[in-house]
Design a protein around this motif. Sequence first.
Motif, PDB file in Angstrom:
ATOM      1  N   LYS A   1      -5.536  -5.696   3.796  1.00  0.00           N
ATOM      2  CA  LYS A   1      -5.929  -6.850   2.977  1.00  0.00           C
ATOM      3  C   LYS A   1      -6.383  -6.397   1.596  1.00  0.00           C
ATOM      4  O   LYS A   1      -6.037  -7.016   0.572  1.00  0.00           O
TER       5      LYS A   1
ATOM      6  N   GLU B   1      -3.927  -5.662  -1.508  1.00  0.00           N
ATOM      7  CA  GLU B   1      -3.332  -6.712  -2.324  1.00  0.00           C
ATOM      8  C   GLU B   1      -3.557  -6.452  -3.814  1.00  0.00           C
ATOM      9  O   GLU B   1      -2.674  -6.702  -4.638  1.00  0.00           O
ATOM     10  N   SER B   2      -4.748  -5.938  -4.157  1.00  0.00           N
ATOM     11  CA  SER B   2      -5.073  -5.745  -5.576  1.00  0.00           C
ATOM     12  C   SER B   2      -4.316  -4.572  -6.206  1.00  0.00           C
ATOM     13  O   SER B   2      -4.214  -4.502  -7.431  1.00  0.00           O
TER      14      SER B   2
ATOM     15  N   PHE C   1      -1.099  -3.529  -4.935  1.00  0.00           N
ATOM     16  CA  PHE C   1       0.010  -3.624  -3.987  1.00  0.00           C
ATOM     17  C   PHE C   1       1.125  -2.627  -4.296  1.00  0.00           C
ATOM     18  O   PHE C   1       1.589  -1.908  -3.403  1.00  0.00           O
TER      19      PHE C   1
ATOM     20  N   LEU D   1      -4.010 -12.046   6.222  1.00  0.00           N
ATOM     21  CA  LEU D   1      -3.112 -11.377   5.285  1.00  0.00           C
ATOM     22  C   LEU D   1      -2.241 -12.383   4.554  1.00  0.00           C
ATOM     23  O   LEU D   1      -1.929 -13.458   5.067  1.00  0.00           O
ATOM     24  N   SER D   2      -1.826 -12.006   3.362  1.00  0.00           N
ATOM     25  CA  SER D   2      -0.892 -12.852   2.613  1.00  0.00           C
ATOM     26  C   SER D   2       0.474 -12.809   3.290  1.00  0.00           C
ATOM     27  O   SER D   2       0.778 -11.902   4.073  1.00  0.00           O
TER      28      SER D   2
ATOM     29  N   LEU E   1       2.651  -9.638   3.243  1.00  0.00           N
ATOM     30  CA  LEU E   1       2.250  -8.578   4.160  1.00  0.00           C
ATOM     31  C   LEU E   1       2.431  -9.008   5.610  1.00  0.00           C
ATOM     32  O   LEU E   1       2.817  -8.203   6.468  1.00  0.00           O
TER      33      LEU E   1
END
Length: 573
Positions: free
Chosen positions: A136, A139-140, A142, A209-210, A213
Amino acid sequence: MATKKDIIRLSSRKPNENASLDVQLQIGGVPLSFNKELLADKSAKVAALLRKNPEDDLSHLLGEIPTDPQTLELVARFCHGFKITLTAQNVVQVYCLTHHLGMTEDHRPNNLLRMALVYFQHNVLSSWNKSIKALKSAESVFHQAVELRLVDACAEAIISHALDNPLFLGEPAAKKATHEDDSEGEENAYRPNVSRRLFDWKSEDLTILSIRLYEPIMREMVRRNVHPEYIAASLCQYAKNWVHNSIKGGEDDSTAYKRNSMREIIEAVERVLPREKGLISSTSLFEMLQSAISLDASAECRDGLELRIGKQLDQATVKDLLIPYQGYAKDEKYDTECVKRIVRNYYHNYISSEKSGLIKVAELIEEFLAEVASDIDLKVDTFTSLAELSASVSDETKRHSDGIYRAIEIYLDKHKHLTQWEREQVCNVLDCNKLSPEACQHAAQSAWLPLRLVVQILFAGQLHLRDTITKEIQTSDHGLLKFDKEEEEEPVRVSNSEDEVRAEMEKMGNKVLELERECNIMRMEIQKGCCSSSKLKNEKLSMWKEMKRKFGCITSTHDCSNCHVKKKKVHPR
């Protein structure tokens, strides 16, 4: 977490109070100051820059560092000799930044890059929860995390944990009610381990999770044969968290970005969703379908959900079928075309030798018809096409047509503007020969049915009555013959009893013939056009009442209401 002032003062702390503060950076709007010599001691990249530019300001050369202020602060603290704490939430960012700065063992022993790698491999990947938290946090950063294969490592760890214990994905709805009742000897029953039960440990939810992902991980789980019911449970929860709750909660989803994001999610969930029957409740599938329709998802997405629903339509409820119409113009209240496609899918995929499923679906459609019949915008063609679907099932299962009749009665009552021809079209789907006696009795007094249909119902009722009488006569004859053989010592009593029964049956037969003649006369008058429509309408009720009086059913108009033995089942709401 350090404040902005703490970050600014960071480089002035011990152990090097006299170091010059000559590297000024702006990361995420936060000003940061570093001692370039201390930074160069740990970073091969900064050391190389200093060798090339010993007197220049390095701020413009380090301004594009791919990180956030909190991570850069953590690295700066390490360079200044302070102790830092690595966690599942920051280790990926720290690893990416230290790799970018070249904080390797070749440059300086016991450097931060190796520390982050060891922590990641031994502390994060061995844990389901920490693997999800680390993924998670990626993400920043990626793109950097993907290039360094940190994303792949987290995903592989998560999949391995799910293969060992699918309960990490969430318990399927079908097993929640019976999980505590599972016998201890069931080999295929997945249960939390001892430590999990003892400390009431809660697993991290993969659905945080997005979608970029989450979807690849679920696809790989499908490929590796993780139990589909657990995959379905996770996907349903994901759709609920990211789509359904936003729509139901009335959140502002008017922006194109938010709608596009939710549409992408529902389409991705449908692509991965297993196609086996019964893994997901019909209500959950209908919820997904409504979301897909409201978000204008792709035709492939909607078709896939409709196909899954069609396989288990016999498990649905009328409330599930009431899908709001999403058109711009106000045509109909509910999306009846979608319902028709689902029903056809069910018929095409029905392979059971049992007819119970067909009966349930027929009853479901009839209840749905009764619900939508009151919609003033429901077109005649739409109503009749739905009624024909139910009637086709009734032909297979030899059911009464009372449900269709009830829906027709409601529709005609709510659509008083229909022409005579349109009323005829609506009533053409009704098979008069399959109405129960109670429905026939109610239909004969209906103010909305066309006169032609009432005559057909009366005639069908007469034929049904004649068949019933014939069967009773045959049964009585058989009983009398048997009684005659067993009771030969009382011939007079048998003869008298037989004469009385035959006389009664003959009397009832005469009544049937009389009714038949009267119906034939009515049919001939209608065909020849000898009587006006208004005259026939005035005569039909009185003739029906007269027929019933001949059978001894009623004596007055008031008493007729008492003959509705099952009026509640056929009368419209």
